[in-house]
Design a protein around this motif. Structure first.
Motif, PDB file in Angstrom:
ATOM      1  N   LYS A 185      -7.514  15.761   2.243  1.00 33.19           N
ATOM      2  CA  LYS A 185      -6.841  16.167   1.251  1.00 33.19           C
ATOM      3  C   LYS A 185      -5.695  14.543   0.654  1.00 33.19           C
ATOM      4  CE  LYS A 185      -3.529  19.863  -0.979  1.00 33.19           C
ATOM      5  NZ  LYS A 185      -3.004  20.788  -0.027  1.00 33.19           N
ATOM      6  N   VAL A 186      -5.085  14.510   1.046  1.00 31.32           N
ATOM      7  CA  VAL A 186      -4.308  14.153   1.508  1.00 31.32           C
ATOM      8  C   VAL A 186      -4.744  12.330   0.142  1.00 31.32           C
ATOM      9  CG1 VAL A 186      -1.570  11.942   1.920  1.00 31.32           C
ATOM     10  CG2 VAL A 186      -2.065  14.458   2.652  1.00 31.32           C
ATOM     11  N   ASN A 187      -5.748  11.757   1.388  1.00 31.88           N
ATOM     12  CA  ASN A 187      -6.343  10.681   0.602  1.00 31.88           C
ATOM     13  C   ASN A 187      -6.939  10.671  -0.333  1.00 31.88           C
ATOM     14  OD1 ASN A 187      -7.858   8.277   1.502  1.00 31.88           O
ATOM     15  ND2 ASN A 187      -9.347   9.261   2.385  1.00 31.88           N
ATOM     16  N   ALA A 188      -7.327  11.807  -0.259  1.00 28.39           N
ATOM     17  CA  ALA A 188      -8.719  11.709  -1.832  1.00 28.39           C
ATOM     18  C   ALA A 188      -7.167  11.914  -2.803  1.00 28.39           C
ATOM     19  CB  ALA A 188      -9.122  12.711  -2.477  1.00 28.39           C
ATOM     20  N   ALA A 189      -6.461  12.411  -2.819  1.00 31.43           N
ATOM     21  CA  ALA A 189      -4.922  12.947  -4.054  1.00 31.43           C
ATOM     22  C   ALA A 189      -4.288  11.464  -3.967  1.00 31.43           C
ATOM     23  CB  ALA A 189      -4.162  14.166  -3.339  1.00 31.43           C
ATOM     24  N   ALA A 190      -4.307  10.626  -3.363  1.00 33.34           N
ATOM     25  CA  ALA A 190      -3.443   9.020  -3.183  1.00 33.34           C
ATOM     26  C   ALA A 190      -4.450   8.783  -3.747  1.00 33.34           C
ATOM     27  CB  ALA A 190      -3.152   8.607  -1.851  1.00 33.34           C
ATOM     28  N   ASN A 191      -5.828   8.169  -3.663  1.00 33.85           N
ATOM     29  CA  ASN A 191      -6.756   7.485  -4.016  1.00 33.85           C
ATOM     30  C   ASN A 191      -6.871   7.857  -5.398  1.00 33.85           C
ATOM     31  OD1 ASN A 191      -8.003   4.914  -1.584  1.00 33.85           O
ATOM     32  ND2 ASN A 191      -8.004   6.552  -0.580  1.00 33.85           N
ATOM     33  N   ALA A 192      -6.842   8.910  -5.668  1.00 38.18           N
ATOM     34  CA  ALA A 192      -7.025   9.573  -7.185  1.00 38.18           C
ATOM     35  C   ALA A 192      -6.559   8.673  -8.211  1.00 38.18           C
ATOM     36  CB  ALA A 192      -7.342  10.865  -7.686  1.00 38.18           C
ATOM     37  N   LYS A 193      -4.997   8.285  -7.883  1.00 36.82           N
ATOM     38  CA  LYS A 193      -4.295   7.702  -8.640  1.00 36.82           C
ATOM     39  C   LYS A 193      -4.394   6.911  -8.624  1.00 36.82           C
ATOM     40  CE  LYS A 193      -2.614  13.053  -9.508  1.00 36.82           C
ATOM     41  NZ  LYS A 193      -0.816  13.538  -9.220  1.00 36.82           N
ATOM     42  N   ILE A 194      -4.091   5.910  -8.022  1.00 40.95           N
ATOM     43  CA  ILE A 194      -3.899   4.473  -7.558  1.00 40.95           C
ATOM     44  C   ILE A 194      -4.759   3.260  -8.298  1.00 40.95           C
ATOM     45  CG2 ILE A 194      -3.337   4.121  -4.705  1.00 40.95           C
ATOM     46  CD1 ILE A 194      -5.826   3.177  -4.349  1.00 40.95           C
ATOM     47  N   LEU A 195      -4.029   1.830  -8.643  1.00 40.00           N
ATOM     48  CA  LEU A 195      -4.019   1.286  -9.619  1.00 40.00           C
ATOM     49  C   LEU A 195      -5.477   0.343  -8.632  1.00 40.00           C
ATOM     50  CD1 LEU A 195      -1.222   1.071 -11.908  1.00 40.00           C
ATOM     51  CD2 LEU A 195      -3.380   2.325 -12.228  1.00 40.00           C
ATOM     52  N   THR A 196      -5.272   0.332  -7.465  1.00 40.06           N
ATOM     53  CA  THR A 196      -5.885  -0.666  -6.353  1.00 40.06           C
ATOM     54  C   THR A 196      -7.406  -0.599  -6.248  1.00 40.06           C
ATOM     55  OG1 THR A 196      -4.281   0.194  -4.175  1.00 40.06           O
ATOM     56  CG2 THR A 196      -3.821  -1.960  -5.915  1.00 40.06           C
ATOM     57  N   GLN A 197      -7.868  -0.923  -5.044  1.00 40.70           N
ATOM     58  CA  GLN A 197      -9.215  -0.682  -4.773  1.00 40.70           C
ATOM     59  C   GLN A 197      -8.659   0.921  -3.286  1.00 40.70           C
ATOM     60  OE1 GLN A 197     -12.640  -0.878  -5.276  1.00 40.70           O
ATOM     61  NE2 GLN A 197     -11.373  -2.196  -7.281  1.00 40.70           N
ATOM     62  N   PRO A 198      -9.831   1.887  -3.138  1.00 39.40           N
ATOM     63  CA  PRO A 198      -9.275   2.553  -2.792  1.00 39.40           C
ATOM     64  C   PRO A 198      -8.698   1.967  -1.381  1.00 39.40           C
ATOM     65  CG  PRO A 198     -11.927   3.249  -3.975  1.00 39.40           C
ATOM     66  CD  PRO A 198     -11.265   1.479  -3.853  1.00 39.40           C
ATOM     67  N   PHE A 199      -8.208   3.013  -0.344  1.00 44.18           N
ATOM     68  CA  PHE A 199      -8.131   2.385   0.972  1.00 44.18           C
ATOM     69  C   PHE A 199      -8.271   4.089   1.928  1.00 44.18           C
ATOM     70  CE2 PHE A 199      -4.441   5.014  -0.772  1.00 44.18           C
ATOM     71  CZ  PHE A 199      -4.067   6.174   0.795  1.00 44.18           C
ATOM     72  N   ALA A 200      -8.186   3.459   3.364  1.00 41.20           N
ATOM     73  CA  ALA A 200      -8.313   4.151   3.945  1.00 41.20           C
ATOM     74  C   ALA A 200      -6.985   5.146   4.745  1.00 41.20           C
ATOM     75  CB  ALA A 200      -9.426   4.285   5.288  1.00 41.20           C
ATOM     76  N   LEU A 201      -7.253   6.291   4.502  1.00 46.09           N
ATOM     77  CA  LEU A 201      -6.060   6.770   5.425  1.00 46.09           C
ATOM     78  C   LEU A 201      -6.583   7.256   7.206  1.00 46.09           C
ATOM     79  CD1 LEU A 201      -3.128   7.784   5.239  1.00 46.09           C
ATOM     80  CD2 LEU A 201      -3.791  10.259   4.661  1.00 46.09           C
ATOM     81  N   LYS A 202      -5.561   6.889   7.587  1.00 46.84           N
ATOM     82  CA  LYS A 202      -5.860   7.304   9.225  1.00 46.84           C
ATOM     83  C   LYS A 202      -4.831   7.648   9.959  1.00 46.84           C
ATOM     84  CE  LYS A 202     -10.144   3.677   9.941  1.00 46.84           C
ATOM     85  NZ  LYS A 202     -10.566   2.735  10.178  1.00 46.84           N
ATOM     86  N   GLU A 203      -4.805   8.476  11.072  1.00 43.12           N
ATOM     87  CA  GLU A 203      -4.301   8.801  11.887  1.00 43.12           C
ATOM     88  C   GLU A 203      -3.525   7.660  12.826  1.00 43.12           C
ATOM     89  OE1 GLU A 203      -2.086  12.849  15.086  1.00 43.12           O
ATOM     90  OE2 GLU A 203      -4.108  12.080  13.763  1.00 43.12           O
ATOM     91  N   ALA A 204      -2.686   7.075  13.823  1.00 43.32           N
ATOM     92  CA  ALA A 204      -2.473   6.660  14.450  1.00 43.32           C
ATOM     93  C   ALA A 204      -3.081   6.703  15.559  1.00 43.32           C
ATOM     94  CB  ALA A 204      -0.999   5.927  14.920  1.00 43.32           C
ATOM     95  N   VAL A 205      -3.350   5.415  16.690  1.00 45.15           N
ATOM     96  CA  VAL A 205      -4.425   5.931  17.897  1.00 45.15           C
ATOM     97  C   VAL A 205      -2.780   5.626  19.079  1.00 45.15           C
ATOM     98  CG1 VAL A 205      -5.521   4.518  19.112  1.00 45.15           C
ATOM     99  CG2 VAL A 205      -6.460   4.686  17.515  1.00 45.15           C
ATOM    100  N   PHE A 206      -2.195   4.985  19.173  1.00 45.18           N
ATOM    101  CA  PHE A 206      -1.147   4.899  19.737  1.00 45.18           C
ATOM    102  C   PHE A 206       0.192   5.601  20.244  1.00 45.18           C
ATOM    103  CE2 PHE A 206      -3.319   0.204  20.111  1.00 45.18           C
ATOM    104  CZ  PHE A 206      -3.793   0.075  20.836  1.00 45.18           C
ATOM    105  N   GLU A 207       0.201   6.466  19.058  1.00 48.81           N
ATOM    106  CA  GLU A 207       1.412   7.370  19.298  1.00 48.81           C
ATOM    107  C   GLU A 207       2.550   7.198  19.745  1.00 48.81           C
ATOM    108  OE1 GLU A 207      -0.186  10.870  21.346  1.00 48.81           O
ATOM    109  OE2 GLU A 207      -1.754  11.299  19.516  1.00 48.81           O
TER     110      GLU A 207
END
Length: 294
Positions: free
Chosen positions: A252-274
């Motif tokens: 949901k957050v990934n889609a909402a942010a990428n819909a409004k940016i002026l740059t190329q799309p980015f991937a939203l990921k959760e960290a691995v190492f915590e």
């Protein structure tokens, strides 16, 4: 393969382990209560390092506060650590090489080198906890700024003078809305004066409409910050870490942010190492420095 004793220093606990260039631990992570004085912290680090000097190639420290480009001293305040801690002479901790780095930068470098941002050249790693921190990678290098303070998440994302930020004293900055503290404020506004972020998360699971409203508002502000960061840094990936990251609705957050940016799309990921990201990242930064000296 080189090995480094790496510390992650927090206000309540200090965690440490011996780490190699692949991010592997030679021992279990040891956690101890943070001493109440700056001298006590320095003595703990020095004593621990002395006991392991025969088997390590250096000492790395992940800590709150901006750190100079040489990785030798803290150049800013250090939040909830004891008075005088930011004056610590880290180079005196060991006869081995010592490197100190900001905790968000250390976590960012761990995710960039071996974690969720591995293989990317441009990445933003956000730590969503009581506050908000960031490690920013530009063209494969850690962005430090002129004084080591780059990546502070204290920029305004609202203009209503609604919330004063505990971290910087300004109104309506990103940290005051997108942190766990921000969700706590939402909880009180939507669910009652005694409510907390824990009530919001529990309410989400139970289908509580007020909890959903409080959480959606928190995520809306997170999206605003992600849009700004994406437009400025044009990253391939934005990685979320910290205690709040596990609650984010990533699709949901990934889609909402990428819909409004002026740059190329980015991937939203959760960290691995915590929780171990600071230990690993600081160690990798020092090992990289040692190997580049060859």
């Amino acid at each position: 393969m080189k090995k480094v004793l790496s510390f992650d220093i927090g206000g309540t606990k200090i965690a440490y382990a011996v780490v190699d260039g692949e991010g592997r631990f030679s021992n279990e992570v040891i956690k101890v209560s943070t001493p109440k004085t700056a001298a006590g912290i320095a003595e703990l680090l020095k004593t621990t390092a002395k006991g392991l000097e025969a088997e390590i190639d250096g000492v790395a420290v992940s800590t709150a506060g901006a750190v100079n480009h040489e990785g030798t001293r803290i150049t800013s305040h250090t939040g909830n650590l004891p008075e005088g801690y930011n004056q610590t002479d880290f180079t005196a901790l060991s006869t081995r090489p010592v490197l100190v780095e900001n905790d968000a930068n250390s976590a960012g470098w761990a995710e960039f080198s071996l974690g969720a941002a591995k293989g990317c050249r441009n990445a933003v790693i956000l730590t969503l906890g009581t506050g908000v921190g960031a490690g920013i990678i530009v063209d494969g290098r850690l962005l430090k700024g002129k004084s080591g303070a780059a990546g502070e998440m204290h920029f305004p994302i609202d203009s209503g003078r609604k919330r004063i930020c505990n971290g910087c004293g300004m109104y309506d900055c990103f940290e005051s809305f997108a942190s766990g503290t921000g969700l706590n404020t939402n909880a009180r506004e939507y669910m009652g004066p005694e409510s907390t972020s824990y009530d919001v998360i529990r309410g989400l699971k139970e289908g509580d409409h007020q909890a959903r409203a409080a959480f959606d508002k928190w995520q809306d502000y997170l999206v605003k910050g992600l849009i700004m960061l994406a437009n400025i840094f044009d990253p391939e990936v934005i990685v979320l870490s910290g205690s709040m990251a596990k609650f984010v609705e990533y699709d949901k957050v990934n889609a909402a942010a990428n819909a409004k940016i002026l740059t190329q799309p980015f991937a939203l990921k959760e960290a691995v190492f915590e929780n171990n990201a600071g230990i690993i990242g600081a160690a990798l930064l020092l090992i990289d420095k040692l190997q580049n000296k060859k």
